[in-house]
Every structure is written in structure tokens, then in C-alpha cells.
Design a protein around this motif. Sequence first.
Motif, PDB file in Angstrom:
ATOM      1  N   ASN A 300       0.836  -1.215   0.000  1.00 36.03           N
ATOM      2  CA  ASN A 300       0.000   0.000   0.000  1.00 36.03           C
ATOM      3  C   ASN A 300       0.866   1.258   0.000  1.00 36.03           C
ATOM      4  OD1 ASN A 300      -2.652   1.419   0.412  1.00 36.03           O
ATOM      5  ND2 ASN A 300      -1.643   2.000   2.329  1.00 36.03           N
ATOM      6  N   THR A 301       1.916   1.263   0.799  1.00 35.66           N
ATOM      7  CA  THR A 301       2.807   2.423   0.866  1.00 35.66           C
ATOM      8  C   THR A 301       3.454   2.700  -0.486  1.00 35.66           C
ATOM      9  OG1 THR A 301       3.276   2.053   3.206  1.00 35.66           O
ATOM     10  CG2 THR A 301       4.871   3.350   1.978  1.00 35.66           C
ATOM     11  N   MET A 302       3.948   1.652  -1.138  1.00 43.24           N
ATOM     12  CA  MET A 302       4.617   1.823  -2.422  1.00 43.24           C
ATOM     13  C   MET A 302       3.651   2.297  -3.504  1.00 43.24           C
ATOM     14  SD  MET A 302       7.767   1.403  -2.189  1.00 43.24           S
ATOM     15  CE  MET A 302       8.964   0.795  -1.025  1.00 43.24           C
ATOM     16  N   ASN A 303       2.461   1.741  -3.512  1.00 45.40           N
ATOM     17  CA  ASN A 303       1.489   2.165  -4.518  1.00 45.40           C
ATOM     18  C   ASN A 303       1.117   3.636  -4.357  1.00 45.40           C
ATOM     19  OD1 ASN A 303       0.982   0.039  -6.298  1.00 45.40           O
ATOM     20  ND2 ASN A 303      -0.320  -1.014  -4.829  1.00 45.40           N
ATOM     21  N   MET A 304       0.936   4.073  -3.116  1.00 40.57           N
ATOM     22  CA  MET A 304       0.625   5.476  -2.879  1.00 40.57           C
ATOM     23  C   MET A 304       1.797   6.371  -3.271  1.00 40.57           C
ATOM     24  SD  MET A 304      -1.453   5.298   0.734  1.00 40.57           S
ATOM     25  CE  MET A 304      -1.733   7.059   0.747  1.00 40.57           C
ATOM     26  N   ALA A 305       3.019   5.906  -2.995  1.00 37.51           N
ATOM     27  CA  ALA A 305       4.199   6.690  -3.344  1.00 37.51           C
ATOM     28  C   ALA A 305       4.325   6.844  -4.854  1.00 37.51           C
ATOM     29  CB  ALA A 305       5.450   6.027  -2.765  1.00 37.51           C
ATOM     30  N   ILE A 306       4.059   5.770  -5.574  1.00 40.63           N
ATOM     31  CA  ILE A 306       4.148   5.840  -7.033  1.00 40.63           C
ATOM     32  C   ILE A 306       3.096   6.782  -7.595  1.00 40.63           C
ATOM     33  CG2 ILE A 306       3.813   4.481  -9.141  1.00 40.63           C
ATOM     34  CD1 ILE A 306       5.075   2.123  -7.586  1.00 40.63           C
ATOM     35  N   SER A 307       1.879   6.707  -7.031  1.00 37.83           N
ATOM     36  CA  SER A 307       0.810   7.580  -7.500  1.00 37.83           C
ATOM     37  C   SER A 307       1.157   9.049  -7.289  1.00 37.83           C
ATOM     38  CB  SER A 307      -0.493   7.227  -6.792  1.00 37.83           C
ATOM     39  OG  SER A 307      -1.543   8.084  -7.183  1.00 37.83           O
ATOM     40  N   GLU A 308       1.745   9.363  -6.127  1.00 38.10           N
ATOM     41  CA  GLU A 308       2.078  10.752  -5.811  1.00 38.10           C
ATOM     42  C   GLU A 308       3.314  11.239  -6.568  1.00 38.10           C
ATOM     43  OE1 GLU A 308       2.553  10.868  -1.633  1.00 38.10           O
ATOM     44  OE2 GLU A 308       0.414  10.648  -1.177  1.00 38.10           O
ATOM     45  N   ARG A 309       4.197  10.301  -6.949  1.00 36.35           N
ATOM     46  CA  ARG A 309       5.474  10.705  -7.541  1.00 36.35           C
ATOM     47  C   ARG A 309       5.562  10.345  -9.024  1.00 36.35           C
ATOM     48  NH1 ARG A 309       8.856   7.553  -3.182  1.00 36.35           N
ATOM     49  NH2 ARG A 309      10.553   7.750  -4.725  1.00 36.35           N
ATOM     50  N   THR A 310       4.405  10.225  -9.673  1.00 33.35           N
ATOM     51  CA  THR A 310       4.414   9.840 -11.085  1.00 33.35           C
ATOM     52  C   THR A 310       5.168  10.859 -11.947  1.00 33.35           C
ATOM     53  OG1 THR A 310       2.322   8.656 -10.852  1.00 33.35           O
ATOM     54  CG2 THR A 310       2.976   9.307 -13.084  1.00 33.35           C
ATOM     55  N   ARG A 311       4.890  12.149 -11.749  1.00 31.11           N
ATOM     56  CA  ARG A 311       5.588  13.173 -12.531  1.00 31.11           C
ATOM     57  C   ARG A 311       7.082  13.178 -12.212  1.00 31.11           C
ATOM     58  NH1 ARG A 311       2.548  18.837 -12.617  1.00 31.11           N
ATOM     59  NH2 ARG A 311       4.171  19.140 -14.215  1.00 31.11           N
ATOM     60  N   GLU A 312       7.408  12.951 -10.968  1.00 26.90           N
ATOM     61  CA  GLU A 312       8.833  12.901 -10.583  1.00 26.90           C
ATOM     62  C   GLU A 312       9.532  11.740 -11.279  1.00 26.90           C
ATOM     63  OE1 GLU A 312      11.272  11.421  -6.689  1.00 26.90           O
ATOM     64  OE2 GLU A 312       9.536  12.712  -6.327  1.00 26.90           O
ATOM     65  N   ILE A 313       8.851  10.591 -11.340  1.00 28.08           N
ATOM     66  CA  ILE A 313       9.428   9.429 -12.018  1.00 28.08           C
ATOM     67  C   ILE A 313       9.645   9.738 -13.497  1.00 28.08           C
ATOM     68  CG2 ILE A 313       9.010   7.030 -12.685  1.00 28.08           C
ATOM     69  CD1 ILE A 313       7.396   6.763 -10.055  1.00 28.08           C
ATOM     70  N   GLY A 314       8.635  10.381 -14.104  1.00 29.20           N
ATOM     71  CA  GLY A 314       8.786  10.763 -15.505  1.00 29.20           C
ATOM     72  C   GLY A 314       9.940  11.719 -15.713  1.00 29.20           C
ATOM     73  N   THR A 315      10.138  12.668 -14.788  1.00 31.62           N
ATOM     74  CA  THR A 315      11.219  13.652 -14.904  1.00 31.62           C
ATOM     75  C   THR A 315      12.592  12.985 -14.859  1.00 31.62           C
ATOM     76  OG1 THR A 315       9.833  15.341 -13.894  1.00 31.62           O
ATOM     77  CG2 THR A 315      12.213  15.729 -13.901  1.00 31.62           C
ATOM     78  N   ILE A 316      12.805  12.104 -13.864  1.00 30.77           N
ATOM     79  CA  ILE A 316      14.132  11.487 -13.739  1.00 30.77           C
ATOM     80  C   ILE A 316      14.415  10.542 -14.899  1.00 30.77           C
ATOM     81  CG2 ILE A 316      14.131  11.731 -11.237  1.00 30.77           C
ATOM     82  CD1 ILE A 316      13.539   8.760 -10.999  1.00 30.77           C
ATOM     83  N   MET A 317      13.355   9.935 -15.444  1.00 30.01           N
ATOM     84  CA  MET A 317      13.564   9.084 -16.611  1.00 30.01           C
ATOM     85  C   MET A 317      13.879   9.943 -17.850  1.00 30.01           C
ATOM     86  SD  MET A 317      10.606   6.183 -16.035  1.00 30.01           S
ATOM     87  CE  MET A 317      11.043   5.222 -17.472  1.00 30.01           C
ATOM     88  N   ALA A 318      13.292  11.152 -17.899  1.00 31.56           N
ATOM     89  CA  ALA A 318      13.548  12.047 -19.032  1.00 31.56           C
ATOM     90  C   ALA A 318      14.981  12.567 -19.030  1.00 31.56           C
ATOM     91  CB  ALA A 318      12.568  13.214 -19.006  1.00 31.56           C
ATOM     92  N   ILE A 319      15.591  12.701 -17.866  1.00 30.11           N
ATOM     93  CA  ILE A 319      16.956  13.225 -17.798  1.00 30.11           C
ATOM     94  C   ILE A 319      18.015  12.118 -17.835  1.00 30.11           C
ATOM     95  CG2 ILE A 319      16.206  15.288 -16.549  1.00 30.11           C
ATOM     96  CD1 ILE A 319      17.263  14.041 -13.995  1.00 30.11           C
ATOM     97  N   GLY A 320      17.589  10.880 -18.076  1.00 31.16           N
ATOM     98  CA  GLY A 320      18.587   9.845 -18.299  1.00 31.16           C
ATOM     99  C   GLY A 320      18.515   8.622 -17.401  1.00 31.16           C
ATOM    100  N   TYR A 321      17.653   8.593 -16.390  1.00 27.00           N
ATOM    101  CA  TYR A 321      17.537   7.389 -15.546  1.00 27.00           C
ATOM    102  C   TYR A 321      16.879   6.276 -16.368  1.00 27.00           C
ATOM    103  CZ  TYR A 321      18.856   9.589 -11.123  1.00 27.00           C
ATOM    104  OH  TYR A 321      19.541  10.186 -10.101  1.00 27.00           O
ATOM    105  N   ARG A 322      17.441   5.093 -16.277  1.00 23.64           N
ATOM    106  CA  ARG A 322      16.872   3.969 -16.986  1.00 23.64           C
ATOM    107  C   ARG A 322      15.794   3.289 -16.136  1.00 23.64           C
ATOM    108  NH1 ARG A 322      22.592   1.220 -18.186  1.00 23.64           N
ATOM    109  NH2 ARG A 322      22.843   2.084 -16.084  1.00 23.64           N
TER     110      ARG A 322
END
Length: 418
Positions: A300-322
Motif C-alpha cells: 500500500n505504501t509503495m502504490n501510494m508513493a508511485i501515484s504521488e510521484r508519477t511526474r517525478e518518475i517521468g522527470t528522472i527518466m527524461a533526464i537519463g535514468y533507466r
Amino acid sequence: MTFWRFVPLAFRNIRRNRVRSSITLAAIAVGATALLLAGGFFQDTFLRMREGIIHSHLGHVQIFKKGYSQYGAAHPFDYLIQNPAALVSRIENLPNVELVTQRILFSALLSTGENTVAVTAQAIQPGREAQLTVIRNLRHADTGLAILHGENLSEESSFEILLGQGLARSIDAKVGDELVILTNTIGGSLNAFDVTVKGIFASPSKEFDDHGIRIPLETASKLLRTDAVQSLVVLLTETDLTETVRASIEQLASSENWEVEVLAWPELADFYNRVVALYQRQFAVLALIIALIVVLSIFNTMNMAISERTREIGTIMAIGYRRRDVLSIFLLEGLFLGLLGGLLGLVFGQGLGFVLSVSGIPMPPPPGGSVEWKAGIEITRQLLLQAFGMCVLASTLSSIYPAWRASRLVIADALRHT
């Protein structure tokens, strides 16, 4: 970047939402604490039962004439050990052997004049049996044989007996009463003695308390008209040395051509073995339930974290994170939650276990027992490792799917997420 280079980032992410992380850590810690307390209670119960059975009745090792375990129940007097003193002196010289005592077990009739009942008589050497019943671990001193009324048998006792509390109640016998014991000698004739009740005992076995008496071996030898004994009971310095000493006795018996069989206490304690098997299965079910709670909490904690940090995940992947980098970050977060929660649980569990052990948990007599006791919490190293490992494994496994889902996000969709 390697997997472990994301450790600082994973720690920062855990601290970002302290309330949610605290709730998750609390759930893991409570799970570990519950596992320690439940497992520690079972371990304490096993230890008390084990030591009670050993010191009140079985000893650590028993030695019989060869064939007794298979045929002795039907023909006990056909399997007596002749000249037992010679065997005792040799066995007591072995390392880690504290004492060896001789016994005979036989059936008899006990009469008060008004009531006559069948009893199981245990002929003992009073002085040595007194040493056998001493439990050095004072936390478990309430689990051995206890004299409820009167006194225990002594070396000077002659034609005196002890009655189990259930037997004494059933025939309305008290300390000082004169009784008659009647049995067959090993030759098949009848013999009877007048005996005096010196004491009334309680043991961990209710069955023995309801039907058992204890009588001095010297008196029993006259009653049965034999100097032979049925068994030699060996007490060791440590219970954990049972198998080592048993092997030493078997080696000595083989070298001396003794026709005996050597049985360790686990082979003689059938009820104990069944209770341990039952409790271990119950503990396994409890551990599974706790693991599921931890898994659901982390999931539950991880799912909520992913939901809240979706844009952040997209940002770090856009700058080169695989994708595997994102996967590593979330797996590390789950791993560290398990490590921290597990450590907190170990600290709280041991502290609470110590408090409960000092105060004691009042318990009724166990199934088949007759003595009330105070339970404690016996936390072993193996139990600590099991609780900690369960927390880490459950939290890591529960992070796999949320971490995989985060790593599969499409960058454009993640950046547009609101």
C-alpha cells in the motif's frame, strides 16, 4: 549507476513522507514484536515442559536391558538389569554425567482398609532422586516434581511412600496414614507390606499424579524379592549434551559387552513431542499471517508513493535514468523499510519480552498436567533471525510489483500526470 548508488536517494524518499513511513515502520515493528512474543512464549513452554519432564521423571538418558522397549510392557520382570551398581560406577565416570539413579516400575494394589486401588509404583533411590529433581535454572524451578504436603523421601525412609495428589484425593489419604501395598514378586508369589504416607506430590504428568506412588528402592527390593533394577536414569550437566553422552554410553556398553539399550529423553517423551509439533504448526500459521500484514502494508505504501510521484518518475527518466534505475530505487525503499522496521521490532520485542518474563504470565495447568505455572518469554537467537528475516523478506517482496509498475511508466504520460 550501480544498484547500491541509489541508497542515499532511497533514504531521502523514505523521509519525505514521514507520517506514511512511520505508519509503515510501525506495522512492520508490531509484526516483528508479535512474532517474537508468540515464538518466545512457545519456546518458554517447550523449555519448561522439557525440563519438567526430565527432572521429575525421565532424566536425560535411560538404560534398559536389551529388548525392554519392545517387550518390557508385557513382561517387565523378564528384563531386569542384574548387578546395576557395576554399571552405575562406570557410567558416572563419563564426562558430563552428573549422576545415575536406579529404578523399578511395577503395578500394585494399594489399600486403605476401606478402598483398594490399582497403582503404578515407582521405586527410587531417594537421595539421588532429590538431586535429579533440582532444576538449576530458577526461572523454570516450578516445573519439576513438587511436594505439596508432608516431606520427600530420604535415605532414611523405610516403608514410607509418596502419593500423587490425584491418587491421594481419590482414596482420601493424608500424610501419616497407614496403607497396605500388595504386589507379585518376580517369582510370581504375592507379597504385602504396611507402609506410611510420608508426602503427597504433584508432577508435570496428571496421569502419574492420579495413579502413581513413589517408594524407596530398598523397600521395593524386599517387596519384589530382587536386587535387580529395571532402568538406570542418567542426569547430565546440560540437556544439550544428551546425544553426545548417549553415544558415549553406547560405546562403553559395546566395549563392555553389556546387553542394554540406551534411550534419550526425546524417545521417551511422546506427549512432549506431540505438543511441540502442534505448537510449531500454530506458530507457522501465525508467522504467515504477520508476513501477509507486512506485505500488504508495504504494498500500500509503495502504490501510494508511485501515484504521488508519477511526474517525478517521468522527470528522472527524461533526464537519463533507466527503467532498471527506477526499479532499484523503489526496491531499496522497500528493503530499508523492512530493515528499519525489523530492527525496531527486535528492540521492542526483547524489551517487552523481558518485562513479561520478570512479571510472569499466570497459566493454568497444561493438557495432561496438574500444576499451574508462570510463563515467560524465551527469545532465542534463531527466533530473532526468523523475525528479522521475515520483515526484510516480506517488505522486499511486496515492493517488487510496485517498483516494476513504476519502472514501466511511459515518460510522456508520467510528465502529464496531475
